[in-house]
Scaffold this active site. Structure first.
Site, short mmCIF file in Angstrom:
data_model
loop_
_atom_site.label_atom_id
_atom_site.label_comp_id
_atom_site.label_asym_id
_atom_site.label_seq_id
_atom_site.Cartn_x
_atom_site.Cartn_y
_atom_site.Cartn_z
N TYR A 179 0.83 -1.20 0.00
CA TYR A 179 0.00 0.00 0.00
C TYR A 179 0.86 1.25 0.00
CZ TYR A 179 1.05 0.89 4.93
OH TYR A 179 1.69 1.18 6.10
N HIS A 191 -1.32 -20.93 0.55
CA HIS A 191 -0.27 -19.94 0.81
C HIS A 191 0.49 -19.54 -0.44
CE1 HIS A 191 -1.32 -21.10 4.82
NE2 HIS A 191 -0.44 -20.28 5.36
N LEU A 229 11.39 1.24 6.86
CA LEU A 229 10.80 1.74 5.62
C LEU A 229 11.52 3.05 5.30
CD1 LEU A 229 8.42 1.25 3.58
CD2 LEU A 229 7.30 3.12 4.77
N LYS A 274 6.54 -1.90 1.90
CA LYS A 274 5.33 -1.32 2.51
C LYS A 274 4.19 -2.32 2.41
CE LYS A 274 3.38 3.30 3.18
NZ LYS A 274 3.48 3.28 4.64
N GLU A 317 12.84 2.43 13.93
CA GLU A 317 11.90 3.47 13.46
C GLU A 317 10.65 3.43 14.32
OE1 GLU A 317 10.35 2.72 9.50
OE2 GLU A 317 10.13 0.58 9.90
N1 PDD Z 1 3.43 5.76 7.77
N2 PDD Z 1 7.96 3.78 8.73
C1 PDD Z 1 6.80 3.12 8.79
C2 PDD Z 1 6.75 1.78 9.44
C3 PDD Z 1 5.63 3.69 8.20
O1 PDD Z 1 4.46 3.03 8.21
C4 PDD Z 1 5.71 4.97 7.59
C5 PDD Z 1 4.51 5.59 6.92
C6 PDD Z 1 6.95 5.63 7.61
C7 PDD Z 1 7.12 6.99 7.00
O2 PDD Z 1 7.03 6.92 5.58
P1 PDD Z 1 6.49 8.14 4.73
O3 PDD Z 1 7.31 9.31 5.11
O4 PDD Z 1 6.71 7.70 3.34
O5 PDD Z 1 5.04 8.31 5.09
C8 PDD Z 1 8.06 5.00 8.17
C9 PDD Z 1 2.15 6.27 7.38
C10 PDD Z 1 1.92 6.40 5.95
C11 PDD Z 1 1.93 7.59 8.08
O6 PDD Z 1 1.83 7.57 9.28
O7 PDD Z 1 1.82 8.61 7.44
#
Ligand code: PDD
Length: 277
Positions: free
Chosen positions: A31, A100, A201, A145, A177
């Site tokens: 996603y 699976h 991520l 993701k 993270e």
């Molecule tokens: N979060 N790490 C994780 C595990 C995440 O789910 C997200 C995104 C990020 C930050 O990625 P980005 O800057 O591309 O949104 C890091 C969701 C989308 C959010 O809370 O916005």
């Protein structure tokens, strides 16, 4: 309210999912969440690039072109008259009898997208937020993701139960993270965050922060840091699509700095706000 189902713009109440969709049964899919400011997608190219990369990493074929997905999203924003919010889009490995292994014959992926109004979190951006430390129990491909978010959900729930905004995950000594964000520390004027490995991520917000640091001669290093370094940092903040550059003023019982957003965090918030204009 309109949504996209398999490329068609339909009413939300008419959207249905098969009980044997692999996204539903296995979390077998991927996603993206894209911010919408002033009725326009922010960093859409970067998000879509990561979407196709996630698909590639799990062997999922997205039989839509990037431009098609982009124009579906633009139509959704228009139809739903969205000004400030997000677009959520997900692709699963499609509908097939439950087993699976991947479906034997070529099954089309299932694709849905919708919009949601979401203001910028101004009060929290101004005051800063509290966080909780939790052991990172997720799998070893956090760079994807994936729809599988149980580890993230359990972490966030712990934070919620303690009235915290976010859970900061660590694998042993190393901070990885947040449950849905990247984590940054500031020490002696240098911004530090976990390298973009399989353990995190690589956030688009993270990439924007990296870029504005480079453009403004702010020292930025991608380097592992420990829980101890986190607790002793001058400033801590998190970055995500929905949270932008969010000051962290407390980790567990430890107050960070003066207990208010620090000057570097303020500066990066300002640079980020300019970037989204
Ligand atoms: N979060 N790490 C994780 C595990 C995440 O789910 C997200 C995104 C990020 C930050 O990625 P980005 O800057 O591309 O949104 C890091 C969701 C989308 C959010 O809370 O916005």
């Amino acid at each position: 309210e309109k949504v996209i189902v398999n490329g068609e713009l339909i009413e939300r109440k008419d959207a249905v999912m098969d009980i044997e969709d692999r996204g539903y049964q296995f979390g077998d899919g991927i996603y993206e969440v894209i911010r919408v400011y002033n009725g326009k997608m922010y960093t859409a190219e970067e998000h879509l690039k990561r979407l196709y990369e996630s698909a590639e990493k799990i062997g999922l074929k997205i039989h839509y072109q990037k431009d098609e997905i982009k124009s579906h999203a633009a139509r959704l924003i228009d139809e739903n008259m969205l000004e400030t919010g997000i677009i959520y889009m997900q692709f699963s490995r499609g509908i097939a009898p439950r087993q699976h292994a991947f479906p034997l014959k070529d099954v089309a992926c299932s694709y849905i997208a919708y919009t949601r109004e979401m203001p910028r979190p101004e009060a929290s951006l101004d005051k800063g937020v509290k966080t909780l430390l939790v052991e990172d129990i997720r799998w070893l491909r956090c760079d994807i993701k994936s729809l599988n978010l149980l580890g993230n959900i359990l972490a966030k729930q712990k934070a919620a139960e303690s009235d915290c905004y976010e859970a900061i995950q660590h694998r042993g000594e190393i901070v990885t993270e947040g449950s849905s964000s990247n984590v940054f520390i500031v020490k002696d004027g240098t911004v530090m965050t976990h390298p973009a490995t399989n353990l995190i991520l690589n956030g688009i917000t993270r990439q924007v922060i990296q870029k504005v640091c480079a453009e403004n001669a702010v020292p930025f290093v991608e380097k592992e840091f420990t829980v101890e370094q986190l607790l002793a940092a001058d400033e801590v903040f998190l970055g995500s699509t929905t949270s932008e550059v969010m000051p962290i003023i407390q980790v567990d019982k430890t107050v960070i700095g003066e207990g208010v957003p620090g000057s570097m965090t303020r500066k990066l918030q300002e640079l980020f706000s300019q970037h989204i204009q």
